[in-house]
Design a protein around this motif. Structure first.
Motif, short mmCIF file in Angstrom:
data_model
loop_
_atom_site.label_atom_id
_atom_site.label_comp_id
_atom_site.label_asym_id
_atom_site.label_seq_id
_atom_site.Cartn_x
_atom_site.Cartn_y
_atom_site.Cartn_z
N GLU A 166 -56.71 10.25 13.32
CA GLU A 166 -55.28 10.55 13.44
C GLU A 166 -54.48 9.76 12.40
O GLU A 166 -53.54 10.28 11.81
N ARG A 167 -54.87 8.51 12.16
CA ARG A 167 -54.20 7.72 11.11
C ARG A 167 -54.36 8.38 9.75
O ARG A 167 -53.43 8.41 8.95
N HIS A 168 -55.55 8.90 9.47
CA HIS A 168 -55.79 9.60 8.20
C HIS A 168 -54.87 10.81 8.09
O HIS A 168 -54.22 11.01 7.07
N ARG A 169 -54.83 11.60 9.14
CA ARG A 169 -54.02 12.81 9.11
C ARG A 169 -52.53 12.47 8.96
O ARG A 169 -51.82 13.10 8.18
N GLU A 170 -52.05 11.49 9.72
CA GLU A 170 -50.64 11.12 9.64
C GLU A 170 -50.29 10.57 8.26
O GLU A 170 -49.24 10.90 7.70
N ALA A 171 -51.15 9.73 7.70
CA ALA A 171 -50.89 9.17 6.38
C ALA A 171 -50.84 10.28 5.33
O ALA A 171 -49.97 10.27 4.44
N GLN A 172 -51.73 11.24 5.44
CA GLN A 172 -51.76 12.35 4.49
C GLN A 172 -50.47 13.17 4.59
O GLN A 172 -49.85 13.50 3.58
N VAL A 173 -50.06 13.48 5.80
CA VAL A 173 -48.85 14.28 6.00
C VAL A 173 -47.62 13.51 5.52
O VAL A 173 -46.76 14.06 4.81
N ARG A 174 -47.51 12.23 5.89
CA ARG A 174 -46.35 11.43 5.46
C ARG A 174 -46.27 11.34 3.94
O ARG A 174 -45.20 11.52 3.35
N ALA A 175 -47.40 11.04 3.31
CA ALA A 175 -47.42 10.91 1.85
C ALA A 175 -47.03 12.23 1.18
O ALA A 175 -46.20 12.26 0.28
N ALA A 176 -47.64 13.31 1.63
CA ALA A 176 -47.38 14.61 1.02
C ALA A 176 -45.93 15.05 1.22
O ALA A 176 -45.28 15.53 0.29
N ARG A 177 -45.39 14.87 2.41
CA ARG A 177 -43.99 15.26 2.66
C ARG A 177 -43.02 14.40 1.85
O ARG A 177 -42.01 14.90 1.37
N ALA A 178 -43.33 13.12 1.69
CA ALA A 178 -42.47 12.26 0.86
C ALA A 178 -42.45 12.76 -0.58
O ALA A 178 -41.39 12.77 -1.23
N MET A 179 -43.58 13.20 -1.07
CA MET A 179 -43.66 13.73 -2.44
C MET A 179 -42.79 14.98 -2.57
O MET A 179 -42.05 15.12 -3.56
N ILE A 180 -42.88 15.86 -1.60
CA ILE A 180 -42.10 17.10 -1.65
C ILE A 180 -40.61 16.80 -1.55
O ILE A 180 -39.79 17.35 -2.29
N ARG A 181 -40.24 15.88 -0.65
CA ARG A 181 -38.81 15.52 -0.52
C ARG A 181 -38.26 14.97 -1.83
O ARG A 181 -37.15 15.31 -2.23
N ARG A 182 -39.04 14.13 -2.49
CA ARG A 182 -38.58 13.60 -3.78
C ARG A 182 -38.43 14.73 -4.79
O ARG A 182 -37.48 14.75 -5.58
N GLY A 183 -39.37 15.68 -4.79
CA GLY A 183 -39.29 16.81 -5.71
C GLY A 183 -38.05 17.65 -5.46
O GLY A 183 -37.38 18.10 -6.40
N ILE A 184 -37.72 17.85 -4.19
CA ILE A 184 -36.51 18.61 -3.84
C ILE A 184 -35.27 17.82 -4.27
O ILE A 184 -34.36 18.36 -4.89
N ASP A 185 -35.25 16.51 -3.99
CA ASP A 185 -34.11 15.66 -4.37
C ASP A 185 -33.90 15.64 -5.88
O ASP A 185 -32.76 15.55 -6.35
N ARG A 186 -34.97 15.72 -6.65
CA ARG A 186 -34.86 15.71 -8.12
C ARG A 186 -34.58 17.11 -8.67
O ARG A 186 -34.45 17.28 -9.88
N GLY A 187 -34.54 18.12 -7.81
CA GLY A 187 -34.28 19.48 -8.25
C GLY A 187 -35.47 20.17 -8.89
O GLY A 187 -35.31 21.19 -9.55
N GLU A 188 -36.65 19.66 -8.64
CA GLU A 188 -37.85 20.25 -9.25
C GLU A 188 -38.30 21.51 -8.52
O GLU A 188 -38.94 22.37 -9.13
N ILE A 189 -38.00 21.58 -7.23
CA ILE A 189 -38.27 22.80 -6.45
C ILE A 189 -37.08 23.04 -5.53
O ILE A 189 -36.31 22.12 -5.23
N ALA A 190 -36.97 24.27 -5.08
CA ALA A 190 -35.83 24.65 -4.23
C ALA A 190 -35.92 23.97 -2.87
O ALA A 190 -37.00 23.71 -2.35
N ALA A 191 -34.74 23.73 -2.29
CA ALA A 191 -34.67 23.07 -0.98
C ALA A 191 -35.31 23.92 0.12
O ALA A 191 -35.74 23.38 1.14
N ASP A 192 -35.36 25.24 -0.08
CA ASP A 192 -35.95 26.10 0.96
C ASP A 192 -37.44 26.38 0.72
O ASP A 192 -38.02 27.28 1.33
N THR A 193 -38.08 25.59 -0.12
CA THR A 193 -39.51 25.74 -0.36
C THR A 193 -40.27 25.55 0.96
O THR A 193 -40.00 24.59 1.68
N PRO A 194 -41.20 26.43 1.29
CA PRO A 194 -41.98 26.28 2.53
C PRO A 194 -42.95 25.10 2.39
O PRO A 194 -44.09 25.27 1.96
N VAL A 195 -42.49 23.92 2.78
CA VAL A 195 -43.22 22.68 2.58
C VAL A 195 -44.60 22.71 3.25
O VAL A 195 -45.61 22.38 2.62
#
Length: 195
Positions: free
Chosen positions: A122-151
């Protein structure tokens, strides 16, 4: 490894490492059904007493070995979404293809039977999800992908692509997988699909 400290002479870190490596290798090849302290001791070239001085049970041994030898996905900020996702794909590929790859895969299969392993999984899965979602949020904040991207869909495709690529590659060909090239191509493909 989180073993209980023993009184008397200092512990030998080489024994700890050998036992952890042997435990992870055995679990990866045999699963929980074939896992025993005796088999780990044989594989590590130590006595069972050395193991029991460090870990009170075979489950404690396995959980400690997995904690030491199976890495958890880390959030990495390269400055670009593409760079972040390539690093994530590389981490996942290394996790599957590395020396503890089989044990990592077994964790998901055997976790329901073993509370300690389930917690580690569960720690592995949570760490993977947290890391990946943080990456996507940063990409959205920087305007690299649209805010409505299906994360979730984007991340499922990345993580699933890695897992399927590894599992569908015959064992004898896995050493030939070019981690760098596959990670780059997979991320390029994914990002084109959300532009």
């Amino acid at each position: 490894m989180s073993a209980s400290p023993a009184a008397g002479r200092p512990r030998n870190p080489d024994v700890d490492r050998r036992v952890a490596r042997a435990a992870v290798e055995l679990f990866g090849s045999q699963g929980w059904a074939g896992f025993s302290v005796e088999a780990v001791a044989r594989r590590a070239g130590v006595g069972k007493a050395s193991i029991y001085l460090r870990w009170p049970s075979k489950e404690a041994l396995l959980v400690g070995a997995l904690a030491e030898r199976v890495p958890v996905v880390a959030d990495v900020d390269t400055g670009t979404l593409r760079g972040d996702l390539v690093r994530l794909a590389r981490q996942l590929l290394d996790m599957h293809l590395g020396p503890s790859g089989r044990a990592f895969e077994r964790m998901g299969l055997d976790a329901p039977q073993l509370p300690g392993v389930a917690e580690r999984w569960e720690r592995h899965r949570e760490a993977q999800v947290r890391a990946a979602r943080a990456m996507i949020r940063r990409g959205i904040d920087r305007g690299e992908i649209a805010a409505d991207t299906p994360v979730t869909l984007l991340l499922d495709t990345l993580c699933g692509g890695v897992a399927l690529h590894v599992s569908s590659t015959p064992e004898r060909l896995r050493p030939n997988i070019d981690v760098e090239d596959y990670a780059e191509r997979l991320v390029t493909f994914l990002l084109r699909s959300v532009e």
